[in-house]
Design a protein around this motif. Structure first.
Motif, mmCIF file in Angstrom:
data_model
loop_
_atom_site.group_PDB
_atom_site.id
_atom_site.type_symbol
_atom_site.label_atom_id
_atom_site.label_comp_id
_atom_site.label_asym_id
_atom_site.label_seq_id
_atom_site.Cartn_x
_atom_site.Cartn_y
_atom_site.Cartn_z
ATOM 1 N N LYS A 10 -11.768 -11.142 3.502
ATOM 2 C CA LYS A 10 -13.197 -11.437 3.603
ATOM 3 C C LYS A 10 -13.677 -12.306 2.435
ATOM 4 O O LYS A 10 -14.389 -13.297 2.627
ATOM 5 N N SER A 11 -13.310 -11.924 1.236
ATOM 6 C CA SER A 11 -13.740 -12.676 0.049
ATOM 7 C C SER A 11 -13.184 -14.095 0.064
ATOM 8 O O SER A 11 -13.893 -15.065 -0.218
ATOM 9 N N HIS A 12 -11.921 -14.222 0.413
ATOM 10 C CA HIS A 12 -11.287 -15.538 0.450
ATOM 11 C C HIS A 12 -11.960 -16.431 1.487
ATOM 12 O O HIS A 12 -12.245 -17.613 1.223
ATOM 13 N N LEU A 13 -12.251 -15.876 2.673
ATOM 14 C CA LEU A 13 -12.881 -16.657 3.729
ATOM 15 C C LEU A 13 -14.294 -17.064 3.319
ATOM 16 O O LEU A 13 -14.727 -18.195 3.593
ATOM 17 N N ALA A 14 -15.038 -16.171 2.671
ATOM 18 C CA ALA A 14 -16.394 -16.498 2.229
ATOM 19 C C ALA A 14 -16.379 -17.687 1.270
ATOM 20 O O ALA A 14 -17.210 -18.595 1.358
ATOM 21 N N ARG A 15 -15.425 -17.687 0.349
ATOM 22 C CA ARG A 15 -15.333 -18.804 -0.600
ATOM 23 C C ARG A 15 -14.947 -20.104 0.107
ATOM 24 O O ARG A 15 -15.474 -21.171 -0.207
ATOM 25 N N ARG A 16 -14.037 -20.027 1.071
ATOM 26 C CA ARG A 16 -13.646 -21.232 1.799
ATOM 27 C C ARG A 16 -14.817 -21.776 2.632
ATOM 28 O O ARG A 16 -14.985 -22.994 2.761
ATOM 29 N N MET A 17 -15.636 -20.882 3.192
ATOM 30 C CA MET A 17 -16.824 -21.321 3.910
ATOM 31 C C MET A 17 -17.758 -22.080 2.968
ATOM 32 O O MET A 17 -18.307 -23.135 3.327
ATOM 33 N N TYR A 18 -17.931 -21.546 1.767
ATOM 34 C CA TYR A 18 -18.774 -22.220 0.775
ATOM 35 C C TYR A 18 -18.213 -23.596 0.429
ATOM 36 O O TYR A 18 -18.948 -24.594 0.388
ATOM 37 N N GLU A 19 -16.922 -23.674 0.173
ATOM 38 C CA GLU A 19 -16.311 -24.949 -0.211
ATOM 39 C C GLU A 19 -16.407 -25.969 0.917
ATOM 40 O O GLU A 19 -16.577 -27.173 0.674
ATOM 41 N N LEU A 20 -16.326 -25.500 2.168
ATOM 42 C CA LEU A 20 -16.482 -26.387 3.309
ATOM 43 C C LEU A 20 -17.903 -26.927 3.370
ATOM 44 O O LEU A 20 -18.117 -28.127 3.600
ATOM 45 N N PHE A 76 -21.086 -20.768 -5.872
ATOM 46 C CA PHE A 76 -20.655 -19.601 -5.097
ATOM 47 C C PHE A 76 -20.693 -18.410 -6.043
ATOM 48 O O PHE A 76 -20.027 -18.399 -7.079
ATOM 49 N N VAL A 77 -21.504 -17.416 -5.707
ATOM 50 C CA VAL A 77 -21.681 -16.244 -6.562
ATOM 51 C C VAL A 77 -21.190 -15.024 -5.801
ATOM 52 O O VAL A 77 -21.636 -14.761 -4.683
ATOM 53 N N GLU A 78 -20.288 -14.274 -6.393
ATOM 54 C CA GLU A 78 -19.670 -13.130 -5.720
ATOM 55 C C GLU A 78 -19.859 -11.867 -6.551
ATOM 56 O O GLU A 78 -19.734 -11.892 -7.778
ATOM 57 N N VAL A 79 -20.146 -10.760 -5.870
ATOM 58 C CA VAL A 79 -20.235 -9.475 -6.548
ATOM 59 C C VAL A 79 -19.792 -8.381 -5.590
ATOM 60 O O VAL A 79 -20.065 -8.442 -4.388
ATOM 61 N N ASN A 80 -19.070 -7.405 -6.106
ATOM 62 C CA ASN A 80 -18.689 -6.232 -5.328
ATOM 63 C C ASN A 80 -19.750 -5.164 -5.538
ATOM 64 O O ASN A 80 -19.909 -4.626 -6.636
ATOM 65 N N CYS A 81 -20.488 -4.861 -4.491
ATOM 66 C CA CYS A 81 -21.619 -3.936 -4.604
ATOM 67 C C CYS A 81 -21.177 -2.529 -4.964
ATOM 68 O O CYS A 81 -21.988 -1.731 -5.453
ATOM 69 N N ALA A 82 -19.912 -2.194 -4.746
ATOM 70 C CA ALA A 82 -19.419 -0.859 -5.096
ATOM 71 C C ALA A 82 -19.422 -0.652 -6.609
ATOM 72 O O ALA A 82 -19.366 0.485 -7.073
ATOM 73 N N THR A 83 -19.493 -1.745 -7.371
ATOM 74 C CA THR A 83 -19.494 -1.628 -8.833
ATOM 75 C C THR A 83 -20.901 -1.524 -9.398
ATOM 76 O O THR A 83 -21.056 -1.383 -10.611
ATOM 77 N N GLU A 119 -29.629 -22.379 -3.996
ATOM 78 C CA GLU A 119 -29.073 -23.554 -3.310
ATOM 79 C C GLU A 119 -27.550 -23.460 -3.123
ATOM 80 O O GLU A 119 -26.888 -24.471 -2.898
ATOM 81 N N GLY A 120 -27.016 -22.257 -3.238
ATOM 82 C CA GLY A 120 -25.598 -22.036 -3.027
ATOM 83 C C GLY A 120 -25.375 -20.892 -2.063
ATOM 84 O O GLY A 120 -26.176 -20.650 -1.150
ATOM 85 N N VAL A 121 -24.280 -20.165 -2.256
ATOM 86 C CA VAL A 121 -23.903 -19.050 -1.384
ATOM 87 C C VAL A 121 -23.717 -17.799 -2.231
ATOM 88 O O VAL A 121 -23.041 -17.834 -3.270
ATOM 89 N N LEU A 122 -24.328 -16.704 -1.797
ATOM 90 C CA LEU A 122 -24.174 -15.403 -2.448
ATOM 91 C C LEU A 122 -23.312 -14.522 -1.560
ATOM 92 O O LEU A 122 -23.665 -14.244 -0.415
ATOM 93 N N PHE A 123 -22.177 -14.086 -2.077
ATOM 94 C CA PHE A 123 -21.295 -13.197 -1.328
ATOM 95 C C PHE A 123 -21.406 -11.792 -1.890
ATOM 96 O O PHE A 123 -21.018 -11.524 -3.032
ATOM 97 N N LEU A 124 -21.968 -10.892 -1.093
ATOM 98 C CA LEU A 124 -22.101 -9.486 -1.474
ATOM 99 C C LEU A 124 -21.019 -8.691 -0.754
ATOM 100 O O LEU A 124 -21.169 -8.338 0.415
ATOM 101 N N ASP A 125 -19.919 -8.439 -1.454
ATOM 102 C CA ASP A 125 -18.840 -7.657 -0.874
ATOM 103 C C ASP A 125 -19.207 -6.179 -0.919
ATOM 104 O O ASP A 125 -19.896 -5.732 -1.845
#
Length: 536
Positions: free
Chosen positions: A220-230, A241-248, A282-288
């Motif tokens: 999931k994380s890898h695909l989210a980043r590739r979507m952003y790069e595309l 591209f900003v990523e955070v694991n909500c479990a933390t 203006e980017g992508v936020l990935f909330l894992d």
């Protein structure tokens, strides 16, 4: 009988203008259409606005002098703003729908040299959509202006092979995007490939939230980043591209990390903090693991997604951030909503595009291409080529695609396995002995609790569920029936849902319906409870 030639075009309020005798010395695109000796224009549908009726009449008179066989019809199109795309398209569309086209007797040329750029684009779209069943006509002035020199013209048929070449180039670009999302891995699983194809279209066309579900390590994380790069390669995002694991995230720290805080908002808040939502502007936020967020954070996130603004912790002034949300989870958010752990309104907002990434055991045909991809990565990191011996590769893939391979961590497990093999390979060759040792390690990692090996896709291992006494008393008929029942149970979220599916016809013949109780009693015959067979 030859077809008549009909030209449809806009009056050129600048290029076609002219009243004095000198007008014949200049190139006027609409008049020039009727001056070519090799072609006869039988009819001209001249579209014009109310303010230019006088010029349209002048043009009709001039055309009558140079081409008396050409009928000029003045078509008034009332458009308040000829630069308004919606208004111009609607006007052309309405005219085309009311026009009596006769393609069996007439051929149509849509003149796109005159009119505003918006009008020309709309004319192109009319032909492309076949609302005007013809070809495009482009005219150009002569290199040297001279009376009677009509210049040149070009016909552009959107059905010609050159247009197919453009379509092929578009297809190639789309295939490159698909390969990019899959990191260049030639995956073979049809369901997964179809999933990625839709994700590619959504990634480049939509800014709405995307929800990626699936087991841990499914990518999931890898695909989210590739979507952003595309999207970034298509200039659709300019932020990070900003990523955070909500479990933390826990307590005030969760709010502060996501939404920021003002200095002094809580003990230890020694300075202002922007927060990840503002950082993703203006980017992508990935909330894992978005399902791990608390209810308060869920409410704040809903407002931020819907309104693009929110309050940092300890602040009475709103801030803004325009980001695209991609969320990931390995939980069943539908169940969390039903049980009150996840907000229904937030789930509805992020569930517009929901994609479930399958685990590795559901894609056994993709294990080999992923192994080759990981070996290439390891070779680049280690600075030397790494390959399997033929026997070693066959043994590894035989195990990796069997029901014995659990792949609890999915691609994380596979990546770690290949890394171990590549690191230990002498002279870059992975031997059968190395594979045997690695398979023993994987078996120990997955089954160190002494449990039976997990079932492969669609398999049910009853021996792991039943007592020795029950196993010894089962007829083959009962075993096959029980396996089928357990298989259905594992696709349902509750005992009641499974009962409804299993008794969908016989329940209609009963005056008192309790599907869940019927299924519970059936399972009890074999010493089983719902928790034993649910697979959750």
């Amino acid at each position: 009988m030859a077809k008549k030639t009909v030209v449809i075009g806009f009056l050129g309020t600048q290029l076609d203008a002219g009243i004095a005798a000198g007008r014949w010395e200049k190139w006027r695109p609409t008049v020039s259409l009727t001056q070519h000796e090799e072609v006869v224009i039988d009819r001209l549908e001249l579209l014009h606005g109310e303010r230019h009726e006088t010029l349209a009449e002048q043009l009709r008179a001039d055309i009558a002098k140079v081409s008396p066989e050409t009928e000029v019809r003045l078509v008034r199109i009332d458009v308040a703003d000829p630069w308004d795309f919606g208004e111009m398209y609607a006007a052309l569309y309405d005219w085309s729908r009311s026009y009596a086209f006769k393609p069996e007797r007439e051929r149509y040329w849509a003149h796109i040299t005159t009119g505003t750029h918006v009008a020309q684009i709309c004319m192109f779209l009319m032909v492309e959509a076949r609302f005007i069943p013809g070809v495009l006509l482009q005219t150009a002035p002569p290199r040297k202006q001279a009376a009677g020199n009509p210049g040149s013209y070009t016909l552009i048929d959107l059905d010609l092979s050159r247009y197919d070449v453009l379509a092929q180039r578009f297809g190639q670009a789309q295939q490159q995007a698909l390969d990019f999302l899959k990191s260049g891995i030639p995956t073979r699983n049809r369901a997964f490939n179809a999933l990625i194809e839709e994700i590619e279209r959504v990634a480049v066309r939509s800014k709405a939230p995307v929800l990626l579900t699936g087991p841990t390590g499914a990518g999931k994380s890898h695909l989210a980043r590739r979507m952003y790069e595309l999207k970034k390669a298509r200039h659709q995002v300019s932020g990070p591209f900003v990523e955070v694991n909500c479990a933390t995230l826990q307590g005030d720290g969760a709010v502060s990390t996501l939404f920021g805080h003002r200095k002094g908002a809580f003990t230890g808040a020694a300075a202002d903090r922007a927060g990840l939502l503002r950082s993703a502007h203006e980017g992508v936020l990935f909330l894992d693991e978005i399902g791990e967020l608390g209810r308060d954070e869920q409410a704040m996130l809903l407002k931020a997604v819907e309104e693009k603004r929110f309050f940092p912790l300890g602040s009475d002034r709103e801030v803004t951030s325009d980001f695209q949300l991609v969320a990931g989870t390995n939980r069943d958010l539908r169940r969390d909503v039903a049980e009150g752990r996840f907000r229904e309104d937030l789930y509805a907002r992020i569930n517009l595009w929901n994609y479930t990434l399958p685990g590795l055991v559901e894609r056994p045909e993709d294990i080999e291409p992923n192994v080759e991809h990981l070996l290439a990565q390891m070779a680049a990191e280690l600075g030397r080529a790494v390959r399997f011996n033929a026997e070693a590769k066959a043994a590894y893939l035989r195990f990796a695609t069997s029901g014995e391979a659990a792949w609890h961590g999915n691609f994380r497990d596979l990546s770690a396995s290949i890394m171990r093999l590549a690191t230990l390979a002498d002279a870059g060759r992975i031997s059968t002995a190395l594979v045997d040792a690695e398979l023993a390690r994987l078996r120990w990692l997955w089954h160190r609790d002494g449990a039976s090996p997990p079932a492969g896709p669609g398999e049910v291992q009853l021996d792991a569920l039943l007592t020795e006494e029950v196993r010894g008393s089962l007829d083959l008929f009962d075993r096959l029936q029980l396996e089928a029942v357990v298989r259905v149970c594992r696709t349902c979220s509750s005992l009641s849902e499974a009962g409804r599916r299993l008794f969908d016809h016989s329940r209609l013949q009963r005056s008192v319906v309790n599907d869940a109780d019927r299924l519970r009693k059936y399972l009890q015959r074999f010493g089983l409870a719902w928790s034993d067979v649910a697979g959750r």
